[in-house]
Design an enzyme around this catalytic site. Sequence first.
Site, mmCIF file in Angstrom:
data_model
loop_
_atom_site.group_PDB
_atom_site.id
_atom_site.type_symbol
_atom_site.label_atom_id
_atom_site.label_comp_id
_atom_site.label_asym_id
_atom_site.label_seq_id
_atom_site.Cartn_x
_atom_site.Cartn_y
_atom_site.Cartn_z
ATOM 1 N N LYS A 172 10.154 12.723 -6.944
ATOM 2 C CA LYS A 172 10.829 11.435 -7.221
ATOM 3 C C LYS A 172 11.019 11.279 -8.733
ATOM 4 O O LYS A 172 11.278 12.265 -9.412
ATOM 5 C CB LYS A 172 10.039 10.284 -6.588
ATOM 6 C CG LYS A 172 9.789 10.553 -5.090
ATOM 7 C CD LYS A 172 9.334 9.368 -4.323
ATOM 8 C CE LYS A 172 9.158 9.774 -2.861
ATOM 9 N NZ LYS A 172 8.832 8.658 -1.992
ATOM 10 N N ASN A 221 8.450 16.359 -3.229
ATOM 11 C CA ASN A 221 9.493 15.515 -3.811
ATOM 12 C C ASN A 221 8.834 14.694 -4.911
ATOM 13 O O ASN A 221 8.081 13.765 -4.629
ATOM 14 C CB ASN A 221 10.062 14.605 -2.698
ATOM 15 C CG ASN A 221 11.009 13.551 -3.238
ATOM 16 O OD1 ASN A 221 11.430 13.611 -4.392
ATOM 17 N ND2 ASN A 221 11.335 12.573 -2.396
ATOM 18 N N GLY A 280 5.152 6.330 1.223
ATOM 19 C CA GLY A 280 4.441 5.717 0.108
ATOM 20 C C GLY A 280 3.544 4.556 0.513
ATOM 21 O O GLY A 280 3.074 3.797 -0.326
ATOM 22 N N GLU A 294 11.711 11.199 8.193
ATOM 23 C CA GLU A 294 10.830 10.369 7.385
ATOM 24 C C GLU A 294 10.959 8.914 7.825
ATOM 25 O O GLU A 294 11.875 8.212 7.383
ATOM 26 C CB GLU A 294 11.206 10.477 5.905
ATOM 27 C CG GLU A 294 11.103 11.883 5.347
ATOM 28 C CD GLU A 294 10.930 11.886 3.841
ATOM 29 O OE1 GLU A 294 9.966 12.474 3.370
ATOM 30 O OE2 GLU A 294 11.757 11.269 3.141
ATOM 31 N N GLU A 350 15.183 6.368 0.034
ATOM 32 C CA GLU A 350 15.306 5.549 -1.181
ATOM 33 C C GLU A 350 16.747 5.497 -1.653
ATOM 34 O O GLU A 350 17.186 4.517 -2.257
ATOM 35 C CB GLU A 350 14.341 6.084 -2.258
ATOM 36 C CG GLU A 350 12.914 5.691 -1.908
ATOM 37 C CD GLU A 350 11.843 6.681 -2.307
ATOM 38 O OE1 GLU A 350 12.073 7.534 -3.175
ATOM 39 O OE2 GLU A 350 10.741 6.596 -1.709
ATOM 40 N N HIS A 357 17.946 10.768 1.197
ATOM 41 C CA HIS A 357 16.579 10.241 1.202
ATOM 42 C C HIS A 357 16.632 8.720 1.410
ATOM 43 O O HIS A 357 17.561 8.058 0.964
ATOM 44 C CB HIS A 357 15.892 10.577 -0.129
ATOM 45 C CG HIS A 357 14.431 10.246 -0.105
ATOM 46 N ND1 HIS A 357 13.956 8.979 -0.346
ATOM 47 C CD2 HIS A 357 13.341 11.010 0.183
ATOM 48 C CE1 HIS A 357 12.636 8.983 -0.213
ATOM 49 N NE2 HIS A 357 12.241 10.198 0.104
ATOM 50 N N SER A 409 3.734 9.790 3.707
ATOM 51 C CA SER A 409 2.277 9.774 3.494
ATOM 52 C C SER A 409 1.575 11.025 4.016
ATOM 53 O O SER A 409 0.465 10.936 4.542
ATOM 54 C CB SER A 409 1.659 8.497 4.078
ATOM 55 O OG SER A 409 2.182 7.353 3.416
#
Length: 252
Positions: free
Chosen positions: A11, A9, A173, A167, A97, A95, A213
């Site tokens: 991003k 991904n 991250g 996730e 985010e 996702h 991660s």
Amino acid sequence: MRKPFIAGNWKMYKITPEAQAYAKEFKNLVQNVTDRDILICAPFTLLGTLAKEWNNSNILLGAQNMYFEKEGAFTGEISPLQLKDIGAQYVILGHSERRHILKETDALINKKVHAALQNDLLPILCVGELLEEREANKTETVVKTHVVEGFKGLSQSDALKVTIAYEPVWAIGTGKTATPEDADAVHVFIRKVLAEIYDSSTAEAIRIQYGGSVKTDNVDSLMAKPNIDGALVGGASLKADSFARIVGFVKI
Ligand code: PGA
């Protein structure tokens, strides 16, 4: 048997010349891989370039989001039809985010899952808890809601086309990974939820990736777990050599 499925991904990273250089390098590095599915989910602006670079290769292409209508007056949105047209086969939906920064709800994400499938795009549905939810022992409640609401109204045959990415938001991250044991336990729980909605053979067939991660030095131990079928990789997918090493995880 669930075929391992490693997805990157990107991003909101990379512009065209960077994507072109990556595409050539990565294609060479993974050209002999046949026993795992490989996917890159790139920004919309790079999909056309990557589709050309990876035409007739073993690298699948996906987007990171979409709207649920086929077309219409939805300024700034992108439709499943447009993603298919440019060469995407997959789309990441829900996702964290998008759930937490863009405030997407389970109901909206469910509409997107239906729209993707109706337009022949394969969804990767992301689910996962926040740190405060984990600390309050709410991981299973949160994950169950994401799965049940995300799959709402899907037939068994459509459900089989969905990949789930677990996730934990606190691991994205941050350099903090769930231990392989903790991740595997949540994957087992997700399979139990799927078996309640559908049946155990459907639950056994649906692939569940871990994300948060994932790096070259932890992928082997994560992939050694029986219920971890793949990875959704952010930061470590941005360099072709490190992502190729993740794709080539060693079976232990
Ligand atoms: P990360 O991101 O690998 O950089 O933690 C994973 C993701 O957000 O999909």
